[in-house]
Design an enzyme around this catalytic site. Sequence first.
Site, PDB file in Angstrom:
ATOM      1  N   HIS A 205      44.952  43.388  35.399  1.00  0.00           N
ATOM      2  CA  HIS A 205      43.815  42.439  34.615  1.00  0.00           C
ATOM      3  C   HIS A 205      42.786  41.974  35.087  1.00  0.00           C
ATOM      4  O   HIS A 205      42.270  41.537  33.850  1.00  0.00           O
ATOM      5  CB  HIS A 205      44.755  41.135  34.086  1.00  0.00           C
ATOM      6  CG  HIS A 205      44.747  40.201  34.966  1.00  0.00           C
ATOM      7  ND1 HIS A 205      45.952  40.787  36.182  1.00  0.00           N
ATOM      8  CD2 HIS A 205      44.038  39.582  35.114  1.00  0.00           C
ATOM      9  CE1 HIS A 205      45.527  39.206  37.411  1.00  0.00           C
ATOM     10  NE2 HIS A 205      45.100  38.933  36.496  1.00  0.00           N
TER      11      HIS A 205
HETATM   12  C1  UD1 Z   1      42.321  34.148  34.273  1.00  0.00           C
HETATM   13  C2  UD1 Z   1      41.775  34.603  35.289  1.00  0.00           C
HETATM   14  C3  UD1 Z   1      42.549  34.676  36.510  1.00  0.00           C
HETATM   15  C4  UD1 Z   1      44.018  35.320  36.901  1.00  0.00           C
HETATM   16  C5  UD1 Z   1      43.479  35.289  34.883  1.00  0.00           C
HETATM   17  C6  UD1 Z   1      45.434  35.515  35.027  1.00  0.00           C
HETATM   18  C7  UD1 Z   1      39.513  33.423  35.566  1.00  0.00           C
HETATM   19  C8  UD1 Z   1      38.378  33.780  35.531  1.00  0.00           C
HETATM   20  N1  UD1 Z   1      40.503  34.725  35.489  1.00  0.00           N
HETATM   21  O1  UD1 Z   1      42.207  35.762  33.790  1.00  0.00           O
HETATM   22  O2  UD1 Z   1      42.004  34.342  37.558  1.00  0.00           O
HETATM   23  O3  UD1 Z   1      44.532  35.824  37.465  1.00  0.00           O
HETATM   24  O4  UD1 Z   1      43.905  34.629  33.970  1.00  0.00           O
HETATM   25  O5  UD1 Z   1      45.890  36.035  33.662  1.00  0.00           O
HETATM   26  O6  UD1 Z   1      39.780  32.228  35.140  1.00  0.00           O
HETATM   27  N2  UD1 Z   1      43.336  36.783  26.188  1.00  0.00           N
HETATM   28  C9  UD1 Z   1      44.008  36.789  25.231  1.00  0.00           C
HETATM   29  N3  UD1 Z   1      45.185  35.466  25.051  1.00  0.00           N
HETATM   30  C10 UD1 Z   1      45.255  34.802  25.737  1.00  0.00           C
HETATM   31  C11 UD1 Z   1      44.254  34.190  26.936  1.00  0.00           C
HETATM   32  C12 UD1 Z   1      43.292  35.846  26.939  1.00  0.00           C
HETATM   33  O7  UD1 Z   1      44.068  37.618  23.766  1.00  0.00           O
HETATM   34  O8  UD1 Z   1      46.207  34.118  25.489  1.00  0.00           O
HETATM   35  C13 UD1 Z   1      42.375  37.751  25.827  1.00  0.00           C
HETATM   36  C14 UD1 Z   1      41.284  37.762  25.776  1.00  0.00           C
HETATM   37  O9  UD1 Z   1      40.261  38.803  25.286  1.00  0.00           O
HETATM   38  C15 UD1 Z   1      40.300  37.170  26.668  1.00  0.00           C
HETATM   39  C16 UD1 Z   1      39.935  37.810  27.943  1.00  0.00           C
HETATM   40  O10 UD1 Z   1      41.788  38.270  27.223  1.00  0.00           O
HETATM   41  O11 UD1 Z   1      38.014  37.450  26.737  1.00  0.00           O
HETATM   42  C17 UD1 Z   1      40.485  37.007  28.491  1.00  0.00           C
HETATM   43  O12 UD1 Z   1      40.709  36.251  29.286  1.00  0.00           O
HETATM   44  P1  UD1 Z   1      40.063  34.756  30.292  1.00  0.00           P
HETATM   45  O13 UD1 Z   1      41.575  33.932  30.054  1.00  0.00           O
HETATM   46  O14 UD1 Z   1      39.600  35.372  30.460  1.00  0.00           O
HETATM   47  O15 UD1 Z   1      40.861  35.879  31.628  1.00  0.00           O
HETATM   48  P2  UD1 Z   1      42.135  36.611  32.094  1.00  0.00           P
HETATM   49  O16 UD1 Z   1      41.377  37.726  31.998  1.00  0.00           O
HETATM   50  O17 UD1 Z   1      43.026  36.302  31.359  1.00  0.00           O
END
Ligand code: UD1
Length: 353
Positions: A205
């Site tokens: 991820h």
């Molecule tokens: C975040 C943390 C990372 C951690 C990870 C655990 C930061 C910078 N990154 O990464 O350190 O290892 O969480 O999972 O804080 N999305 C969904 N549903 C959700 C959440 C996210 O669809 O409930 C999708 C969206 O497209 C979003 C993408 O995932 O843009 C990324 O989500 P984001 O919270 O920015 O970062 P993670 O990759 O989850």
Amino acid sequence: MKILSVVGARPQFVKLAPIDRAAKAAGVEHVIVHTGQHYDPMLSDVFFSELGISAPDVHLGVGSGSHGVQTGSMLAQLDAVFDSHAPDWVLVYGDTNSTVAAALSAVKLHIPVAHLEAGLRSFNRRMPEEHNRVLTDHAADILLAPTDVAMGHLANEGLAERSVLVGDVMTDVLYATRDELTGERSALSSELGLEPGSFQVATIHRAENTDDAGRLRQIVEALARLPQPTVLLAHPRLVARAAEAGIELEQGNLKVHRPLAYRDLIAAVLESGHVVTDSGGLQKEAFLLRVPCTTVRTETEWVETVDLGWNVLVSDPSRLTEVVERARPADTEATPYGDGHAGHRVIEVLTRR
Ligand code: UD1
């Protein structure tokens, strides 16, 4: 005594569970603020219900966005939350955007900040997590470190006086969950008809692996070529990036599955023959369960897993088969991540100060 925890992303809910339990046991008031960084039920709600965590007192509902937008949206709301709850400590967890936002907001309001899982370093300045953890450590008043190595990094940065070794809280949850498993087949292997010991569990991820279409394609194709089946527990970020790049996740020996709840994940890892991941938490969980792990990254913060031979780093996906097929490492009794009672130690340290 009032502690206010700020959490927002999946691994933070796992870390929150032993803290919430230890706070209740000690009669400490514990306020939980959920930023809403993760909002899918399988990345959020399921951890609260399954791990017996009190429901959040406040939910900011920030959702997804670029780093600045997401972090800024948290900052804009946290001042008022901290003002109204007036905690003795703000407790922040790990290295996400929720961590750095809460630390910054609290420090500017002169509320003491404690950073749980302090002192981890990848020394890779391109990782968002590295900015988040370095900035948070330098802003916080007390640094709760999981390992001796983390204590060393904090000392090197002039932070020794604010640092305390408490152990790793994820170990608390992991040991408790492992001890509850009764040895029946995991839900994952039953559902997919997999033979115990003859499949890999995989998660990918991190931005550095998902956001470059070429690299993502190489990783997915390498996973699909592994001789035994690999179950890819697909984080929504991976699903979104693969769809944008036109990459088919279900191919070859690769089976795609939605993310698992915590207990199901631990049961599946215990039953698997190998873990392939870029997650920090999962590398460590594999080690604690003594399941060999291959980490698709150039470095790790959990260096003990590598030093003890249970985790191998691979940055070039074409080497994946060769590394996953390696011989099982020598057994070890080492306990670099503590004794499974870190949560109580955290509450003790915060209460004493
Ligand atoms: C975040 C943390 C990372 C951690 C990870 C655990 C930061 C910078 N990154 O990464 O350190 O290892 O969480 O999972 O804080 N999305 C969904 N549903 C959700 C959440 C996210 O669809 O409930 C999708 C969206 O497209 C979003 C993408 O995932 O843009 C990324 O989500 P984001 O919270 O920015 O970062 P993670 O990759 O989850």
